[in-house]
Design an enzyme around this catalytic site. Structure first.
Site, PDB file in Angstrom:
ATOM      1  N   ASP A 188       0.843  -1.197   0.000  1.00 59.75           N
ATOM      2  CA  ASP A 188       0.000   0.000   0.000  1.00 59.75           C
ATOM      3  C   ASP A 188       0.881   1.251   0.000  1.00 59.75           C
ATOM      4  OD1 ASP A 188      -2.900   1.087   0.678  1.00 59.75           O
ATOM      5  OD2 ASP A 188      -1.474   2.198   1.908  1.00 59.75           O
TER       6      ASP A 188
ATOM      7  N   TYR B 224       3.052   9.890  -0.281  1.00 62.58           N
ATOM      8  CA  TYR B 224       4.111   9.259   0.523  1.00 62.58           C
ATOM      9  C   TYR B 224       5.499   9.513  -0.081  1.00 62.58           C
ATOM     10  CZ  TYR B 224       0.341   6.366   2.616  1.00 62.58           C
ATOM     11  OH  TYR B 224      -0.797   5.904   3.233  1.00 62.58           O
TER      12      TYR B 224
ATOM     13  N   LYS C 139      -2.808   6.019  -4.153  1.00 58.22           N
ATOM     14  CA  LYS C 139      -3.926   6.921  -3.811  1.00 58.22           C
ATOM     15  C   LYS C 139      -3.833   8.277  -4.497  1.00 58.22           C
ATOM     16  CE  LYS C 139      -3.751   4.740   0.729  1.00 58.22           C
ATOM     17  NZ  LYS C 139      -2.321   4.531   0.988  1.00 58.22           N
TER      18      LYS C 139
ATOM     19  N   HIS D 101      -7.732   9.538  -1.445  1.00 60.47           N
ATOM     20  CA  HIS D 101      -7.032   9.527  -0.154  1.00 60.47           C
ATOM     21  C   HIS D 101      -7.845  10.132   1.001  1.00 60.47           C
ATOM     22  CE1 HIS D 101      -2.612   9.226   1.297  1.00 60.47           C
ATOM     23  NE2 HIS D 101      -3.432   8.983   2.286  1.00 60.47           N
TER      24      HIS D 101
END
Ligand code: A2P
Length: 253
Positions: A30, A35, A60, A91
């Site tokens: 994931d 990120y 996402k 998200h």
């Protein structure tokens, strides 16, 4: 059922951690555009030599990218070095959510993402999304663990056939020294982290623990050789104190 969370792991650490996870047997990774580790995630997957089709990869749509979700996914795929993701999640429930959700459905038809889902949606957000679009998300990924036991949300999702994914299933590490949890863990001869992950699995959740440490990555995957008794599950249900370590989605109108 068990995925590897990659929030807050960056650069070479991210590549090494994802590679370690794949070697330890995780097959669900994931990540998210925000990120900042999609490149490394893609690299680790290729380095593992595991067939792409045997891996479940999720990323996402970030909050600033709702103007053009198609381009956002194309850019994610480019960073990942992949032709498709298995799951594309919105998200957060930002104000453009309804329009973006309809676009995400069309993206699914184009084959760039096998399934679409949402993240950090409350029951109110989910009801609105389904009422206005008639498109049911495959998944809702939310912060979830015994210390943040969102029973009503889980039941609502279950009633609509929406799978629930637990991010921060270890409450970001904040509860691992809890004495009651430690006592139950001792009884099961497992670690507190393994107890929390197992609790999520027994609740029917998909758990996404994160670790940047190879020993703990492996430890977190060793949760299929024991079970928590019904009585101990009830005790763990009672740990709930609405402990949030991330943003509160109820703040999204
Ligand atoms: P580390 O990356 O150094 O292992 P969550 O998945 O709930 O967000 O929790 C992640 C946090 O929990 C990280 O700080 C991670 O640190 C820590 N953590 C992950 N697995 C374990 C474990 N098995 N035992 C102790 N701490 C852990």
């Amino acid at each position: 059922m068990l995925g590897f969370g990659t929030w807050q792991i960056k650069g070479k650490n991210a590549e090494d951690a994802v590679h370690e996870a794949l070697i330890s047997g995780y097959r669900h990774i994931d990540t998210a555009a925000i990120y900042g580790n999609e490149k490394e995630v893609g690299r680790a997957i290729r380095k593992s030599g595991i067939d792409r089709k045997d891996i479940f990869l999720a990323t996402k749509l970030w909050n600033d990218d709702h103007e053009d979700p198609k381009s956002a996914l194309a850019e994610s795929l480019d960073r990942l070095g992949m032709d498709y993701v298995d799951l594309y999640l919105m998200h957060w429930p930002v104000k453009e959510r309804i329009e973006s959700w309809k676009i995400m459905q069309s993206m699914k038809k184009e084959g760039k993402c096998v399934s679409i889902g949402v993240s950090n949606f409350t029951i109110t957000h989910l009801r609105e999304l389904i009422d206005k679009t008639k498109i049911i998300p495959a998944i809702n990924q939310v912060e979830f663990n015994p210390f943040l036991y969102q029973k009503d949300l889980l039941e609502f999702c279950h009633s609509r056939s929406i799978a629930t994914e637990a991010y921060s299933p270890l409450a970001h590490g904040a509860v691992l020294k809890d004495p009651e949890l430690a006592a139950l863990a001792g009884k099961c001869r497992k670690s507190p982290a393994q107890m929390l992950i197992r609790w999520s699995l027994q609740k029917g959740l998909i758990a996404l623990p994160k670790s940047a440490n190879s020993q703990r990555i492996k430890e977190n995957s060793e949760v299929f050789d024991f079970s928590i008794s019904e009585a101990d599950m009830k005790i763990m249900d009672g740990f709930n104190r609405n402990l949030r370590t991330c943003w509160d989605p109820t703040e999204f109108p």
